[in-house]
Design a protein around this motif. Structure first.
Motif, PDB file in Angstrom:
ATOM      1  N   HIS A 192       0.853  -1.208   0.000  1.00 21.83           N
ATOM      2  CA  HIS A 192       0.000   0.000   0.000  1.00 21.83           C
ATOM      3  C   HIS A 192       0.881   1.247   0.000  1.00 21.83           C
ATOM      4  O   HIS A 192       1.556   1.538   0.985  1.00 21.83           O
ATOM      5  CB  HIS A 192      -0.877   0.030   1.262  1.00 21.83           C
ATOM      6  CG  HIS A 192      -1.787   1.228   1.330  1.00 21.83           C
ATOM      7  ND1 HIS A 192      -3.145   1.124   1.521  1.00 21.83           N
ATOM      8  CD2 HIS A 192      -1.535   2.552   1.243  1.00 21.83           C
ATOM      9  CE1 HIS A 192      -3.685   2.324   1.547  1.00 21.83           C
ATOM     10  NE2 HIS A 192      -2.724   3.220   1.374  1.00 21.83           N
ATOM     11  N   HIS A 242       1.467   5.463  -2.038  1.00 19.84           N
ATOM     12  CA  HIS A 242       1.054   6.529  -2.960  1.00 19.84           C
ATOM     13  C   HIS A 242       2.290   7.046  -3.677  1.00 19.84           C
ATOM     14  O   HIS A 242       3.193   7.594  -3.033  1.00 19.84           O
ATOM     15  CB  HIS A 242       0.401   7.674  -2.174  1.00 19.84           C
ATOM     16  CG  HIS A 242      -0.779   7.233  -1.371  1.00 19.84           C
ATOM     17  ND1 HIS A 242      -2.078   7.407  -1.789  1.00 19.84           N
ATOM     18  CD2 HIS A 242      -0.848   6.580  -0.183  1.00 19.84           C
ATOM     19  CE1 HIS A 242      -2.901   6.891  -0.885  1.00 19.84           C
ATOM     20  NE2 HIS A 242      -2.180   6.383   0.092  1.00 19.84           N
ATOM     21  N   MET A 279      -1.738   3.146  -4.966  1.00 16.41           N
ATOM     22  CA  MET A 279      -3.047   3.737  -4.715  1.00 16.41           C
ATOM     23  C   MET A 279      -3.477   4.650  -5.860  1.00 16.41           C
ATOM     24  O   MET A 279      -2.640   5.319  -6.483  1.00 16.41           O
ATOM     25  CB  MET A 279      -3.010   4.537  -3.404  1.00 16.41           C
ATOM     26  CG  MET A 279      -2.938   3.645  -2.204  1.00 16.41           C
ATOM     27  SD  MET A 279      -4.410   2.590  -2.086  1.00 16.41           S
ATOM     28  CE  MET A 279      -3.634   0.985  -2.059  1.00 16.41           C
ATOM     29  N   LYS A 300      -9.987   0.112  -4.797  1.00 20.72           N
ATOM     30  CA  LYS A 300      -9.880   0.784  -3.509  1.00 20.72           C
ATOM     31  C   LYS A 300     -11.178   1.498  -3.171  1.00 20.72           C
ATOM     32  O   LYS A 300     -11.722   2.252  -3.980  1.00 20.72           O
ATOM     33  CB  LYS A 300      -8.732   1.811  -3.586  1.00 20.72           C
ATOM     34  CG  LYS A 300      -8.506   2.610  -2.325  1.00 20.72           C
ATOM     35  CD  LYS A 300      -7.828   1.805  -1.236  1.00 20.72           C
ATOM     36  CE  LYS A 300      -7.846   2.507   0.111  1.00 20.72           C
ATOM     37  NZ  LYS A 300      -6.740   3.440   0.301  1.00 20.72           N
ATOM     38  N   TYR A 322     -12.688   4.282  -0.941  1.00 20.03           N
ATOM     39  CA  TYR A 322     -12.530   5.423  -0.036  1.00 20.03           C
ATOM     40  C   TYR A 322     -13.925   5.944   0.262  1.00 20.03           C
ATOM     41  O   TYR A 322     -14.614   6.367  -0.675  1.00 20.03           O
ATOM     42  CB  TYR A 322     -11.788   6.578  -0.729  1.00 20.03           C
ATOM     43  CG  TYR A 322     -10.312   6.407  -0.897  1.00 20.03           C
ATOM     44  CD1 TYR A 322      -9.437   6.587   0.170  1.00 20.03           C
ATOM     45  CD2 TYR A 322      -9.777   6.116  -2.143  1.00 20.03           C
ATOM     46  CE1 TYR A 322      -8.066   6.466  -0.010  1.00 20.03           C
ATOM     47  CE2 TYR A 322      -8.410   5.987  -2.330  1.00 20.03           C
ATOM     48  CZ  TYR A 322      -7.571   6.172  -1.247  1.00 20.03           C
ATOM     49  OH  TYR A 322      -6.218   6.058  -1.426  1.00 20.03           O
ATOM     50  N   HIS A 336      -4.000   0.091   6.409  1.00 24.18           N
ATOM     51  CA  HIS A 336      -3.411   0.931   7.464  1.00 24.18           C
ATOM     52  C   HIS A 336      -4.237   0.927   8.745  1.00 24.18           C
ATOM     53  O   HIS A 336      -4.739   1.965   9.166  1.00 24.18           O
ATOM     54  CB  HIS A 336      -3.160   2.368   6.973  1.00 24.18           C
ATOM     55  CG  HIS A 336      -4.239   2.966   6.104  1.00 24.18           C
ATOM     56  ND1 HIS A 336      -5.568   3.027   6.487  1.00 24.18           N
ATOM     57  CD2 HIS A 336      -4.187   3.526   4.875  1.00 24.18           C
ATOM     58  CE1 HIS A 336      -6.261   3.618   5.531  1.00 24.18           C
ATOM     59  NE2 HIS A 336      -5.459   3.922   4.545  1.00 24.18           N
ATOM     60  N   ASP A 358       1.847   2.879   3.316  1.00 30.90           N
ATOM     61  CA  ASP A 358       1.030   4.077   3.111  1.00 30.90           C
ATOM     62  C   ASP A 358       1.920   5.299   2.915  1.00 30.90           C
ATOM     63  O   ASP A 358       1.529   6.422   3.255  1.00 30.90           O
ATOM     64  CB  ASP A 358       0.040   4.306   4.259  1.00 30.90           C
ATOM     65  CG  ASP A 358      -1.107   5.208   3.831  1.00 30.90           C
ATOM     66  OD1 ASP A 358      -1.301   5.407   2.622  1.00 30.90           O
ATOM     67  OD2 ASP A 358      -1.809   5.733   4.714  1.00 30.90           O
TER      68      ASP A 358
HETATM   69 ZN    ZN Z   1      -3.011   5.236   1.611  1.00 30.74          ZN
END
Ligand code: ZN
Ligand code: DOR
Length: 344
Positions: A13, A15, A39, A98, A100, A173, A246
């Motif tokens: 995971h 970015h 991500m 994903k 969100y 996370h 993350d």
């Molecule tokens: Zn993240």
């Protein structure tokens, strides 16, 4: 022990962002990881197969020639995602989608506001064996920010998991005892990633002695009993818990601001931060499972067939890094010492 050789690890995971930033983020991660789950929260978000494949090409163009690295692509679920989007994405090689909740974090305004409406999409994902990656926080303004993960699990995630028992879900996370317990008690289709910051820090590290914007991430750091629960989870060696940094870069001025961005840029020292923490917990022997085998086993991908070596050598994480556009970024744990270093 002065040297530790483990199967090469992956980051499940992170970015990378886009554009010029890739010249910083991709080599930093490829330094120690062979693969990473990327991500999709770009602006605009990566919502379909075509966007994911174009993004993948831009990432590949930033991989240094000597590094062996494969980005694993994801798409971003919105209120408009269709079953066909899932089928097309799977065919193109997208690994996961994903979720969100709208407004939960950086660039999540386009995300899902009505979870129930996504049931046909979850059904298609289960059929296609595409993983669901979850940012597990509710976003209702009356819910206290420190309770948002727990409430998400109770009100949303339990239902998804019950309604789609064959869907593989990664609760990303995780930050609470509640999440650890939920994942540990769930079926073998449910797993979780744990970041270095949530293992190493608690909310005192964010707020005591002044606000420390570089420790601000979402889900926010919790009280120490939750940090302890995450540490206990990795101490068990359970294969349900694995590495996901993350790593989420934001320029220094965007973090040191009246309304600072959420995210810790940990790619620079990722495997070392985990090694440091595992050694403090007395479980350096469990690093390989957490970093290199639990993730691929859960995702149904082969383990990497080479190794990396860490050396017991204290080094200081730099105070700042200069980005390709000339601006600077403060890496996670800047100025702190870690006790292991990757041998390059
Ligand atoms: Zn993240
Ligand atoms: O702290 C975070 N930063 N949490 C997220 O969920 C998103 C990330 C980002 O993209 O900056």
């Amino acid at each position: 022990m002065n040297e530790l050789t483990i199967i090469a690890p992956d980051d499940w995971h992170l970015h990378f962002r886009d554009g010029d930033m890739l010249k910083e983020t991709v080599p930093a991660t490829a330094r120690c990881f062979r693969r990473a789950i990327v991500m999709p929260n770009l602006v605009p978000p990566v919502v379909n197969a075509q966007m994911a494949m174009e993004y993948k090409s831009r990432i590949e163009a930033a991989i240094p020639a000597e590094q062996n690295f494969t980005p694993l692509m994801t798409i971003y679920l919105t209120n408009e995602t269709t079953k066909q989007d899932i089928i097309d994405a799977k065919k193109a090689g997208v690994i996961a989608a994903k979720l969100y909740p709208a407004g939960a974090t950086t660039n999540s305004d386009a995300a899902v506001s009505q979870l129930d409406a996504l049931n046909p999409v979850f059904e298609a994902m289960a059929e296609q064996d595409m993983l669901l990656l979850v940012h597990g926080e509710v976003t209702e303004s009356h819910i206290d920010i420190f309770d948002r993960e727990k409430v998400f699990i109770e009100q949303k995630l339990q239902k998804i998991v019950q309604d789609f028992p064959s869907l593989r879900v990664v609760l990303e996370h995780i930050t609470t005892k509640d999440a650890v317990e939920f994942v540990a008690q769930s079926s073998d289709k449910i797993a979780a990633t744990i970041t270095p910051q949530h293992l190493l820090l608690n909310r005192n590290d964010l707020l005591v002695g002044g606000i420390r914007p570089h420790n601000f991430c979402l889900p926010v750091l919790k009280r120490n009993i939750h940090q302890q629960a995450l540490q206990d989870a990795v101490v068990t060696g359970s294969s349900k818990f694995f590495l996901g940094t993350d790593s989420a870069p934001h320029e220094k001025h965007r973090k040191e601001s009246a309304c600072g961005c959420a995210g810790c840029y940990s790619a620079w020292s990722a495997i070392e931060l985990y090694a440091h923490c595992f050694e403090e917990l007395g479980i350096i022997d469990k690093l390989e499972g957490f970093a290199s085998t639990h993730g691929p086993d859960f995702y149904g991908l082969p383990r990497n067939n080479d190794t990396v070596t860490l050396i017991k050598e204290a080094w200081k994480i730099p105070d700042e890094i200069t980005l390709p556009n000339g601006s600077s970024i403060v890496p996670f744990f800047a100025g702190e010492k870690v006790s292991w270093k990757l041998k390059i």
